[in-house]
Design a protein around this motif. Structure first.
Motif, PDB file in Angstrom:
ATOM      1  N   ARG A  74       0.869  -1.180   0.000  1.00 20.95           N
ATOM      2  CA  ARG A  74       0.000   0.000   0.000  1.00 20.95           C
ATOM      3  C   ARG A  74       0.904   1.229   0.000  1.00 20.95           C
ATOM      4  NH1 ARG A  74      -4.577   1.130   4.641  1.00 20.95           N
ATOM      5  NH2 ARG A  74      -4.830   3.340   4.221  1.00 20.95           N
ATOM      6  N   ARG A  75       0.765   2.063  -1.020  1.00 22.04           N
ATOM      7  CA  ARG A  75       1.661   3.205  -1.178  1.00 22.04           C
ATOM      8  C   ARG A  75       1.169   4.462  -0.461  1.00 22.04           C
ATOM      9  NH1 ARG A  75       5.611   2.165  -4.831  1.00 22.04           N
ATOM     10  NH2 ARG A  75       5.308   0.299  -6.066  1.00 22.04           N
ATOM     11  N   SER A  76      -0.101   4.623  -0.378  1.00 23.73           N
ATOM     12  CA  SER A  76      -0.656   5.831   0.233  1.00 23.73           C
ATOM     13  C   SER A  76      -1.014   5.547   1.691  1.00 23.73           C
ATOM     14  CB  SER A  76      -1.893   6.281  -0.547  1.00 23.73           C
ATOM     15  OG  SER A  76      -2.465   7.393   0.077  1.00 23.73           O
ATOM     16  N   ILE A  77      -0.173   6.058   2.585  1.00 24.22           N
ATOM     17  CA  ILE A  77      -0.415   5.850   4.018  1.00 24.22           C
ATOM     18  C   ILE A  77      -0.121   7.138   4.768  1.00 24.22           C
ATOM     19  CG2 ILE A  77       0.048   3.375   4.051  1.00 24.22           C
ATOM     20  CD1 ILE A  77       2.853   4.177   5.222  1.00 24.22           C
ATOM     21  N   PRO A  78      -0.824   7.354   5.864  1.00 28.04           N
ATOM     22  CA  PRO A  78      -0.458   8.499   6.709  1.00 28.04           C
ATOM     23  C   PRO A  78       0.840   8.194   7.435  1.00 28.04           C
ATOM     24  CG  PRO A  78      -2.361   7.334   7.614  1.00 28.04           C
ATOM     25  CD  PRO A  78      -1.999   6.649   6.346  1.00 28.04           C
ATOM     26  N   LEU A  79       1.613   9.214   7.674  1.00 23.03           N
ATOM     27  CA  LEU A  79       2.865   9.074   8.412  1.00 23.03           C
ATOM     28  C   LEU A  79       2.765   9.869   9.709  1.00 23.03           C
ATOM     29  CD1 LEU A  79       5.301   9.578   5.408  1.00 23.03           C
ATOM     30  CD2 LEU A  79       4.630   7.407   6.468  1.00 23.03           C
TER      31      LEU A  79
ATOM     32  N   TYR B  94       4.802  -4.190   8.004  1.00 20.07           N
ATOM     33  CA  TYR B  94       6.160  -3.693   7.782  1.00 20.07           C
ATOM     34  C   TYR B  94       6.143  -2.406   6.963  1.00 20.07           C
ATOM     35  CZ  TYR B  94       8.310  -8.148   9.172  1.00 20.07           C
ATOM     36  OH  TYR B  94       8.731  -9.245   9.867  1.00 20.07           O
ATOM     37  N   PRO B  95       6.869  -1.389   7.392  1.00 28.26           N
ATOM     38  CA  PRO B  95       7.092  -0.231   6.525  1.00 28.26           C
ATOM     39  C   PRO B  95       7.974  -0.671   5.352  1.00 28.26           C
ATOM     40  CG  PRO B  95       7.568   0.306   8.822  1.00 28.26           C
ATOM     41  CD  PRO B  95       7.401  -1.178   8.737  1.00 28.26           C
ATOM     42  N   VAL B  96       7.691  -0.114   4.177  1.00 24.90           N
ATOM     43  CA  VAL B  96       8.499  -0.394   2.989  1.00 24.90           C
ATOM     44  C   VAL B  96       9.408   0.808   2.777  1.00 24.90           C
ATOM     45  CG1 VAL B  96       8.467  -0.969   0.539  1.00 24.90           C
ATOM     46  CG2 VAL B  96       6.606  -1.773   2.026  1.00 24.90           C
ATOM     47  N   ILE B  97      10.717   0.529   2.695  1.00 25.18           N
ATOM     48  CA  ILE B  97      11.729   1.578   2.648  1.00 25.18           C
ATOM     49  C   ILE B  97      12.501   1.504   1.331  1.00 25.18           C
ATOM     50  CG2 ILE B  97      13.781   2.518   3.798  1.00 25.18           C
ATOM     51  CD1 ILE B  97      11.240   2.526   5.539  1.00 25.18           C
ATOM     52  N   GLU B  98      12.666   2.660   0.697  1.00 23.20           N
ATOM     53  CA  GLU B  98      13.505   2.774  -0.499  1.00 23.20           C
ATOM     54  C   GLU B  98      14.324   4.055  -0.378  1.00 23.20           C
ATOM     55  OE1 GLU B  98      12.736   1.679  -5.017  1.00 23.20           O
ATOM     56  OE2 GLU B  98      11.594   3.453  -4.402  1.00 23.20           O
ATOM     57  N   ASP B  99      15.627   3.960  -0.621  1.00 21.99           N
ATOM     58  CA  ASP B  99      16.531   5.105  -0.455  1.00 21.99           C
ATOM     59  C   ASP B  99      16.367   5.743   0.925  1.00 21.99           C
ATOM     60  OD1 ASP B  99      17.515   4.772  -3.062  1.00 21.99           O
ATOM     61  OD2 ASP B  99      15.893   6.007  -3.878  1.00 21.99           O
ATOM     62  N   ASN B 100      16.228   4.892   1.940  1.00 22.53           N
ATOM     63  CA  ASN B 100      16.085   5.324   3.343  1.00 22.53           C
ATOM     64  C   ASN B 100      14.809   6.104   3.625  1.00 22.53           C
ATOM     65  OD1 ASN B 100      18.479   4.162   4.334  1.00 22.53           O
ATOM     66  ND2 ASN B 100      19.662   5.856   3.489  1.00 22.53           N
ATOM     67  N   LYS B 101      13.824   6.055   2.744  1.00 27.54           N
ATOM     68  CA  LYS B 101      12.566   6.778   2.953  1.00 27.54           C
ATOM     69  C   LYS B 101      11.384   5.817   2.916  1.00 27.54           C
ATOM     70  CE  LYS B 101      14.445  10.902   1.151  1.00 27.54           C
ATOM     71  NZ  LYS B 101      14.436  12.134   0.680  1.00 27.54           N
ATOM     72  N   VAL B 102      10.378   6.126   3.720  1.00 28.61           N
ATOM     73  CA  VAL B 102       9.163   5.313   3.738  1.00 28.61           C
ATOM     74  C   VAL B 102       8.379   5.587   2.457  1.00 28.61           C
ATOM     75  CG1 VAL B 102       6.980   4.884   4.916  1.00 28.61           C
ATOM     76  CG2 VAL B 102       9.047   5.340   6.260  1.00 28.61           C
ATOM     77  N   ILE B 103       8.096   4.513   1.714  1.00 29.14           N
ATOM     78  CA  ILE B 103       7.312   4.662   0.478  1.00 29.14           C
ATOM     79  C   ILE B 103       5.988   3.914   0.545  1.00 29.14           C
ATOM     80  CG2 ILE B 103       9.327   5.095  -0.959  1.00 29.14           C
ATOM     81  CD1 ILE B 103       8.929   2.145  -1.996  1.00 29.14           C
ATOM     82  N   GLY B 104       5.758   3.194   1.644  1.00 27.32           N
ATOM     83  CA  GLY B 104       4.509   2.456   1.775  1.00 27.32           C
ATOM     84  C   GLY B 104       4.548   1.514   2.951  1.00 27.32           C
ATOM     85  N   ILE B 105       3.599   0.584   2.918  1.00 28.79           N
ATOM     86  CA  ILE B 105       3.487  -0.389   4.006  1.00 28.79           C
ATOM     87  C   ILE B 105       2.958  -1.689   3.420  1.00 28.79           C
ATOM     88  CG2 ILE B 105       1.119  -0.027   4.832  1.00 28.79           C
ATOM     89  CD1 ILE B 105       2.615   0.456   7.611  1.00 28.79           C
ATOM     90  N   VAL B 106       3.333  -2.794   4.011  1.00 24.94           N
ATOM     91  CA  VAL B 106       2.806  -4.089   3.590  1.00 24.94           C
ATOM     92  C   VAL B 106       2.318  -4.820   4.835  1.00 24.94           C
ATOM     93  CG1 VAL B 106       5.053  -5.270   3.601  1.00 24.94           C
ATOM     94  CG2 VAL B 106       3.197  -6.130   2.157  1.00 24.94           C
ATOM     95  N   THR B 107       1.132  -5.392   4.728  1.00 23.72           N
ATOM     96  CA  THR B 107       0.493  -6.035   5.869  1.00 23.72           C
ATOM     97  C   THR B 107       0.332  -7.538   5.654  1.00 23.72           C
ATOM     98  OG1 THR B 107      -1.749  -5.805   5.010  1.00 23.72           O
ATOM     99  CG2 THR B 107      -0.860  -3.930   6.279  1.00 23.72           C
TER     100      THR B 107
END
Length: 135
Positions: free
Chosen positions: A9-14, A103-116
């Motif tokens: 899921r790419r669109s998540i509140p942070l 789990y938060p999904v991380i790319e280039d040290n940044k949160v880009i989404g989440i996977v459940t």
């Protein structure tokens, strides 16, 4: 190989560490997720706040009407993460054990989404339904 990027899921509140717990809970409850990543100003992950982290402190805070609690007071400061290129089957094996179920999904040290766990189970179910068994 199926990757996390296919099911995440790419669109998540942070959340941010200085956010009040009431604001964070509003975001968490509206998200339909059991936890959310906590990030700094560059979207780098610095923690994770789950429902499980919140409940013990909320009992006391709610009873005493203490709304001074912040995300930083409750968040887990060393969250496990995955990359968008992680293998879904390997993540499923992790989720089958005592590891987190989100789990938060991380790319280039940044949160880009989440996977459940739910998304992983949907993927595995689709894979199973697409199997053709020859007798």
């Amino acid at each position: 190989m199926a990757t996390v990027s296919e099911i995440m899921r790419r669109s998540i509140p942070l959340l941010t560490a200085d956010m009040s717990i009431t604001e964070a809970l509003d975001k968490l409850l509206a998200s339909d997720l059991s936890g959310l990543p906590v990030v700094d100003t560059q979207r780098k992950i610095i923690g994770f706040l789950s429902e499980q982290d919140c409940i013990p402190k909320l009992i006391n805070a709610s009873y005493h009407c203490d709304n001074r609690v912040t995300v930083n007071d409750l968040m887990y400061k060393e969250p496990l993460t995955v990359s968008p290129n992680s293998d879904v089957f390997e993540l499923a094996r992790l989720m089958g054990g005592a590891k987190p179920k989100i789990y938060p999904v991380i790319e280039d040290n940044k949160v880009i989404g989440i996977v459940t766990r739910h998304q992983v189970m949907q993927f595995l179910n689709e894979q199973l339904q697409n199997c053709s068994i020859s007798y």
